[in-house]
Design a protein around this motif. Structure first.
Motif, mmCIF file in Angstrom:
data_model
loop_
_atom_site.group_PDB
_atom_site.id
_atom_site.type_symbol
_atom_site.label_atom_id
_atom_site.label_comp_id
_atom_site.label_asym_id
_atom_site.label_seq_id
_atom_site.Cartn_x
_atom_site.Cartn_y
_atom_site.Cartn_z
ATOM 1 N N THR A 541 7.321 4.903 4.446
ATOM 2 C CA THR A 541 6.992 5.660 3.235
ATOM 3 C C THR A 541 6.965 4.662 2.074
ATOM 4 N N PRO A 542 6.558 5.093 0.882
ATOM 5 C CA PRO A 542 6.568 4.154 -0.251
ATOM 6 C C PRO A 542 7.946 3.609 -0.601
ATOM 7 N N LEU A 543 9.031 4.306 -0.230
ATOM 8 C CA LEU A 543 10.368 3.853 -0.596
ATOM 9 C C LEU A 543 11.166 3.290 0.574
ATOM 10 N N GLY A 544 10.519 3.032 1.680
ATOM 11 C CA GLY A 544 11.227 2.485 2.826
ATOM 12 C C GLY A 544 10.884 3.266 4.073
ATOM 13 N N ILE A 594 2.061 -7.767 5.677
ATOM 14 C CA ILE A 594 2.916 -6.817 4.962
ATOM 15 C C ILE A 594 2.073 -5.954 4.037
ATOM 16 N N GLY A 595 1.021 -6.559 3.490
ATOM 17 C CA GLY A 595 0.089 -5.807 2.664
ATOM 18 C C GLY A 595 0.772 -5.168 1.468
ATOM 19 N N GLU A 596 0.556 -3.875 1.333
ATOM 20 C CA GLU A 596 1.084 -3.139 0.179
ATOM 21 C C GLU A 596 2.401 -2.430 0.488
ATOM 22 N N SER A 597 3.088 -2.837 1.540
ATOM 23 C CA SER A 597 4.285 -2.115 1.975
ATOM 24 C C SER A 597 5.418 -2.134 0.961
ATOM 25 N N LEU A 598 5.416 -3.110 0.040
ATOM 26 C CA LEU A 598 6.524 -3.256 -0.903
ATOM 27 C C LEU A 598 6.227 -2.670 -2.280
ATOM 28 N N ILE A 599 4.979 -2.249 -2.500
ATOM 29 C CA ILE A 599 4.580 -1.806 -3.836
ATOM 30 C C ILE A 599 5.352 -0.568 -4.275
ATOM 31 N N GLY A 600 5.592 0.358 -3.336
ATOM 32 C CA GLY A 600 6.264 1.603 -3.701
ATOM 33 C C GLY A 600 7.658 1.370 -4.249
#
Length: 644
Positions: A541-544, A594-600
């Motif tokens: 999810t965006p937060l983990g 990893i892409g955008e996995s950390l943006i959230g």
């Protein structure tokens, strides 16, 4: 650092301003904390919250300093905010806020009343239970400012009632001493002495806990603000009551300088990393026994599992090698039967953890490698070998190596020994007895670490090498599941079985625990990209990552309600941001982006615990943050994932 600022559209509405929380720690486990709006929504909110020497216990002292402005015309404007058991919110000072800023980690409010603008800043003295509150006239004037000191002295987890003893307030020069526990100092102190009945905490009501308490209006400070730049300054402190700290504005300036130096010393890669470096600093505290880690604010103390999981992100990514070395030495000296204590937050020392000690082996290994510290390896190897020996022969709670396959098994009636340790009415929600996937990944990683450190200092690793080879072979054979991912637990006791049926089974619920099989430095498996993608598709999810895949029979998408509801959902679908660290490692090792996995999580930094990362979030969209607003391993693993 990332800018964290809000205007009246956030500050002036309780739905937005009272759900964003700020934290100013004192470096000892105590803190000042509250909301952007100024409304206290938790029993834990206060300007002076004092920790004991272990951080396991805290007491709330100075609850609030409520400002009121008196104009030359006699007009009286109150800038505080309280909610009452009646449902009323009065006063409503947040409606006059035009701005809130978090500047170098310190909160700053700005109220506008016509052409008069007043700012408030709050800071604490690092290493001392002392809070400074400065009110400054920015524009307009002259006006008279009074500050109502609202107090209590109680356990941070509870409430105090007016039907109990009246707080003892002793007048002293420049203020008062409350309950012989903390001192107030400022200009023109005027004692009052009155109970305020039925103060309501809406966040506690939402958590199914007692939401009301009574507070003691001890007195008020006052001063005149004639021209811009004039201040009214108040201090409150709970140690060495006979020695007054520096002036409040000096405390604020010193705190700002310290926070800036913490960030600079961490050599941040960008503004987000700088914000996370300061967030990480909040969890590293000094106790009489040396450095330690607060697992989360405002209600957790020290938890060894959280400390060791967060170790690399808190200490090594910031170059805090000396503090980290002292912490690891201290924890090694407290091993009992080859185990670290889980926590003392419950009021007694508990050892009910199967993984904290294995995370300790991991932390020592990472420290020696990153800090280049073979001397620590030589010093701690005897303790590490004791951990291996006791796990091979058996220790508390059925934690032992199964002689048939070399894997680590664990479990005891009524216990949940992994990080998924919630209970409802004393019954574990996810007992996971047997051989959990991440516990055995940590066991194999720990054995390899001991062998590696022994080689480094040219000494004997003991039985670690043979135990590693056997456990590794069994792991690779036992944990892959026909479902396309790894079993969560093998040889788990079957909850029910027909007469003559199997007494054990292999649990293949899709959970994130298997990430450690691919992410650890000495991971037992080379990640299969398809498996890693399957885990991410179901859990990310965006937060983990969710703690259980949607569609599972026990999946709970909301982490809400009373204690039983929340504990029942805690590891049954609730999102845990700390898991982003193992997930990022698994992606990299699988050759995936990893892409955008950390943006959230980056976007989350100004949403809940300002400048920090929450403990948990709802499994269902929009993944509203829950649990502690400021959580050590969430911050640490997110920062480590970004820097890896």
């Amino acid at each position: 650092m990332i800018p964290i600022s809000f205007g009246p559209q956030v500050c002036g509405h309780l739905e937005t301003g009272a759900t964003r929380e700020w934290l100013v720690p004192d470096g000892r486990g105590g803190y000042a904390t509250g909301t952007v709006s100024g409304l206290r929504t938790r029993r834990y909110h206060g300007l002076l919250v004092v920790a004991d020497d272990t951080c396991a216990g805290r007491r709330v002292g100075l609850v609030s300093l409520d400002p009121a402005v008196v104009f030359p015309s006699g007009a009286h404007v109150r800038l505080g905010a309280h909610e009452w058991a009646s449902g009323d919110v009065d006063p409503r000072g947040f409606e006059l806020l035009e701005r809130f800023d978090l500047v170098d980690g310190l909160p700053r409010w700005r109220w506008r009343i016509g052409d008069v603008v007043i700012e408030r800043e709050i800071a604490m003295t690092h290493g001392r239970s002392c809070v400074a509150v400065v009110h400054r006239l920015v524009a307009g004037g002259p006006v008279h400012l009074s500050l109502a000191a609202v107090c209590t002295w109680r356990d941070a987890h509870g409430e105090r009632r007016a039907d109990g003893p009246t707080p003892h307030v002793e007048p002293v020069a420049g203020g008062a001493i409350v309950e012989s526990a903390f001192r107030l100092a400022g200009p023109d102190w005027e004692p009052e002495g009155q109970w305020w009945h039925g103060v309501h905490h809406r966040a506690e009501a939402a958590r199914g806990l007692n939401p009301t308490e009574d507070l003691w209006y001890a007195g008020r400070f006052a001063g005149t603000l004639d021209r811009p730049g004039d201040t009214v300054q108040v201090l409150a402190w709970a140690d060495d009551l006979g020695t007054e700290p520096p002036a409040a504005d000096e405390v604020v300036a010193a705190a700002r300088r310290r926070n800036q130096s913490v960030v600079a010393a961490a050599a941040p890669a960008d503004d987000v990393d700088a914000t996370l470096a300061l967030a990480a600093d909040a969890f590293v505290v000094t106790t009489p026994d040396g450095p330690d880690v607060v697992a989360g604010y405002p209600w957790f103390g020290a938890w060894s599992r959280d400390t060791m999981t967060a170790y690399e992100g808190l200490f090594l990514t910031s170059g805090r090698f000396d503090e980290g070395r002292d912490l690891l030495r201290a924890y090694a000296g407290r091993l009992s039967e080859g185990m670290l204590a889980n926590t003392a937050d419950t009021g007694r020392v508990e050892y009910n953890t199967a993984d904290a000690t294995l995370w300790f082996l991991h932390a020592v290994g990472r420290h020696v490698e990153v800090a280049g510290d073979p001397d620590l390896a030589a010093e701690l190897l005897p303790a590490l070998r004791t951990v291996v020996d006791t796990h091979l022969t058996g220790t508390r709670y059925g934690i032992r190596v199964d002689p048939t396959d070399g894997l680590l098994t664990q479990g005891a009636p009524g216990e949940a020994l992994t990080w998924m340790d919630a209970r409802v009415y004393g019954v574990p929600v996810t007992p996971r007895a047997g051989k959990p996937v991440e516990v055995n990944a940590l066991w194999i990683n720990g054995l390899a670490t001991v062998r590696e450190l022994a080689d480094l200092v040219a000494t004997d690793a003991g039985p670690a090498e043979a135990a590693h080879a056997r456990a590794l072979e069994s792991y690779r054979r036992r944990f892959p599941s026909p479902s396309g991912w790894l079993h969560d637990v093998v040889d788990a006791p079957a909850p029910t079985y027909p007469l003559g049926g199997a007494t054990h089974h292999d649990d293949d619920h899709l959970r994130p625990n298997q990430l450690l099989a691919w992410s650890l430095p000495h991971a037992p498996l080379t990640p299969d990209p398809r498996m890693v993608q399957a885990v991410g598709a179901a859990l990310l999810t965006p937060l983990g990552l969710r703690s259980l895949a949607p569609g599972s029979p026990d999946y709970a998408g909301r982490h809400r309600g009373g204690p039983a509801d929340r504990d029942g959902a805690y590891h049954q679908g609730t999102v845990w941001p700390w898991l982003i660290g193992p997930y990022a490692d698994a992606l990299r090792r699988a050759g995936l982006r990893i892409g955008e996995s950390l943006i959230g999580i980056e976007s989350h930094l100004p949403e809940f615990g300002l400048g920090s990362v929450s403990e948990t979030a709802d499994g269902q969209a929009p993944h509203t943050a829950t649990g502690c607003p400021f959580q050590a391993w969430s911050v640490a693993e997110f920062r480590r994932a970004r820097r890896s």
